[in-house]
Design a protein around this motif. Structure first.
Motif, PDB file in Angstrom:
ATOM      1  N   SER A 217       0.811  -1.220   0.000  1.00  0.00           N
ATOM      2  CA  SER A 217       0.000   0.000   0.000  1.00  0.00           C
ATOM      3  C   SER A 217       0.848   1.276   0.000  1.00  0.00           C
ATOM      4  N   LEU A 218       2.174   1.124   0.043  1.00  0.00           N
ATOM      5  CA  LEU A 218       3.060   2.285   0.123  1.00  0.00           C
ATOM      6  C   LEU A 218       3.876   2.435  -1.148  1.00  0.00           C
ATOM      7  N   ASP A 219       4.049   3.673  -1.569  1.00  0.00           N
ATOM      8  CA  ASP A 219       4.821   3.992  -2.771  1.00  0.00           C
ATOM      9  C   ASP A 219       5.875   5.049  -2.456  1.00  0.00           C
ATOM     10  N   VAL A 220       6.988   4.951  -3.166  1.00  0.00           N
ATOM     11  CA  VAL A 220       8.069   5.934  -3.009  1.00  0.00           C
ATOM     12  C   VAL A 220       7.706   7.203  -3.774  1.00  0.00           C
ATOM     13  N   VAL A 221       7.967   8.330  -3.168  1.00  0.00           N
ATOM     14  CA  VAL A 221       7.799   9.625  -3.845  1.00  0.00           C
ATOM     15  C   VAL A 221       9.134  10.052  -4.448  1.00  0.00           C
ATOM     16  N   SER A 222      10.200   9.937  -3.667  1.00  0.00           N
ATOM     17  CA  SER A 222      11.517  10.326  -4.172  1.00  0.00           C
ATOM     18  C   SER A 222      12.628   9.742  -3.316  1.00  0.00           C
ATOM     19  N   PHE A 223      13.766   9.426  -3.964  1.00  0.00           N
ATOM     20  CA  PHE A 223      14.990   9.150  -3.234  1.00  0.00           C
ATOM     21  C   PHE A 223      15.591  10.488  -2.835  1.00  0.00           C
ATOM     22  N   LEU A 224      16.085  10.550  -1.617  1.00  0.00           N
ATOM     23  CA  LEU A 224      16.631  11.813  -1.115  1.00  0.00           C
ATOM     24  C   LEU A 224      18.147  11.709  -0.968  1.00  0.00           C
ATOM     25  N   PHE A 225      18.660  12.148   0.132  1.00  0.00           N
ATOM     26  CA  PHE A 225      20.109  12.185   0.358  1.00  0.00           C
ATOM     27  C   PHE A 225      20.598  10.848   0.926  1.00  0.00           C
ATOM     28  N   PRO A 226      21.889  10.522   0.699  1.00  0.00           N
ATOM     29  CA  PRO A 226      22.441   9.304   1.281  1.00  0.00           C
ATOM     30  C   PRO A 226      22.730   9.486   2.766  1.00  0.00           C
ATOM     31  N   GLU A 227      22.500   8.432   3.523  1.00  0.00           N
ATOM     32  CA  GLU A 227      22.870   8.416   4.933  1.00  0.00           C
ATOM     33  C   GLU A 227      24.012   7.412   5.104  1.00  0.00           C
TER      34      GLU A 227
END
Length: 447
Positions: free
Chosen positions: A103-113
């Motif tokens: 039921s969950l979708d990615v909106v965007s990849f952000l910064f690396p941790e």
């Protein structure tokens, strides 16, 4: 179709059309003026997730005042994922290794941790395997850092009984390491963190490399090989002294797939197109992956975000669904009005034809009472005058073809009645009694 049927059909259609116009107008107005509040779950209020969330909220609000992102703290990725499933929040920041439900979708990849294994210099820890027998400060259970530490320790052959794990808050972990209450600290955190910078400038504290990133990817594909650049935490006396091998995982912005696609599209658009402003608010935004590089690791992207990445504008019907609905309702109302007008016109045409028919009936009565040929001629003239008027009205659509057809029958009867009365008068018979010779003459004349 009879007039009564037209009226019965038209009235409900008009009522329904008016209701549809009102509903569509209200919905369109509400949509145009509605402020959408979106709850974004992050992590600790003192952490980078929370700081990034506040920066994103500020920039989105600036570029679209109708979107209000409310940032709330949490225990970390695990809790955020649960909140999303339960739809307690609409957006959340997670680490990309966090398992996502359907039921969950990615909106965007952000910064690396980046994995930071920080140790005291006197603890004699040079590699991950040296953690055996040591006291290790971990982040709280439920956080991404906590779960990833166990992935790391198991890879290097360490069991939970081989060391003392001490979960605590980030602030407590920094203090415990500085004061010697623990020998090491593990945290997954973005490069350049101010607390980490302060900690590493202590000569008694150092970073330990993690140089088996490719092997770790076999068990956690979301992990990436990376390096902490030389001088990342101090340039004058470089900390670290050389590029340091380690592992990283991406922070990702995730949404429930039931969240409106247009809303997610707009947040995604602002995230990428206003990134310079976002960087001013939070430096980590500078490391957000480019929009065209987001198709990775088999994640399902939210339809709204995917539309932006594909540079697809919403379809005409989707974008203008409410105005189109309003327009169709107006058209339906107009059609209903025209239908009602047609019924009214047909009623008027029929009434006009009925007037002519009544006049014909009166003329037929006059014919039967006519006493001489002169009166008949006058009535015949009136009959032809009526016929002329009917022809003109037919040409001007003041009566219908159907009404004209109904008129011709009594008109023909009236004409024949005149001829018949004329025959009677010409033979001098007006009282209705006929001799055999008179009937014979009438028959001959009529023939």
């Amino acid at each position: 179709m009879p007039e009564s049927i037209y009226k019965k059909a038209a009235l409900p259609v008009i009522i329904i059309s008016v209701i549809m116009v009102i509903i569509s107008s209200v919905r369109w107005f509400d949509h145009k003026n509605k402020v959408n509040t979106v709850i974004l779950a992050t992590a600790s209020q003192k952490g980078q997730y929370y700081a990034f969330g506040k920066a994103l909220s500020k920039v989105v609000k600036k570029h679209n005042p109708k979107i209000n992102i409310e940032v709330i703290p949490s225990e970390g990725s695990q809790q955020n994922e649960q909140w999303l499933q339960q739809q307690k929040v609409q957006l959340a920041l997670l680490q990309s290794n966090t398992p996502l439900s359907a039921s969950l979708d990615v909106v965007s990849f952000l910064f690396p941790e980046v994995f930071h294994l920080v140790v005291r210099s006197d603890a004699e820890i040079k590699r991950v395997s040296d953690l055996k027998g040591k006291r290790i400060a971990l982040m709280r259970p439920g956080s991404g850092s906590y779960s990833l530490f166990w992935v790391l320790s198991h890879h290097y052959g360490l069991q939970a009984s081989d060391f003392t794990a001490l979960p605590m808050s980030s602030q407590e972990a920094f203090q415990a390491l500085e004061t010697g209450k623990v020998d090491a600290m593990f945290q997954v955190i973005a490069l350049g963190n101010s607390q980490m910078t302060k900690l590493l400038r202590n000569p008694k504290i150092k970073l330990v490399p993690i140089d088996q990133g490719a092997a770790l990817q076999l068990s956690v594909p979301a992990l990436e090989n990376t390096k902490i650049p030389k001088g990342a935490y101090n340039g004058a006396i470089p900390i670290p002294q050389t590029d340091l091998s380690t592992v990283s995982v991406r922070a990702i912005l995730v949404s429930h797939n039931q969240v409106d696609s247009n809303l997610i599209y707009e947040i995604t658009r602002i995230l990428y197109e206003s990134r310079n402003e976002l960087v001013k608010e939070n430096v980590q935004a500078a490391m957000i992956a480019a929009a065209n590089s987001n198709n990775q690791m088999g994640f399902a992207f939210h339809p709204g975000a995917q539309a932006y990445f594909d540079q697809d504008q919403p379809s005409f019907i989707v974008e203008y669904a409410e105005p189109i609905s309003l327009g169709l309702s107006v058209v339906l109302l107009c059609v209903s009005g025209l239908l009602q007008l047609r019924v009214w016109i047909q009623g008027k045409q029929k009434n006009r034809a009925d007037v002519y028919n009544l006049q014909l009936i009166e003329l037929i009565e006059k014919v039967n009472q006519a006493k001489n040929i002169k009166e008949l001629k006058e009535i015949q003239k009136q009959l032809w005058d009526i016929f002329e008027k009917v022809i003109v009205d037919l040409d001007c659509d003041r009566i219908s073809p159907e009404s004209f057809q109904s008129f011709t029958f009594p008109w023909d009867v009236a004409l024949k009645t005149i001829h018949h009365r004329e025959t009677l008068l010409s033979t001098g018979i007006t009282n209705g009694s006929f001799s055999d010779s008179q009937l014979s003459k009438i028959a001959e004349k009529d023939s």
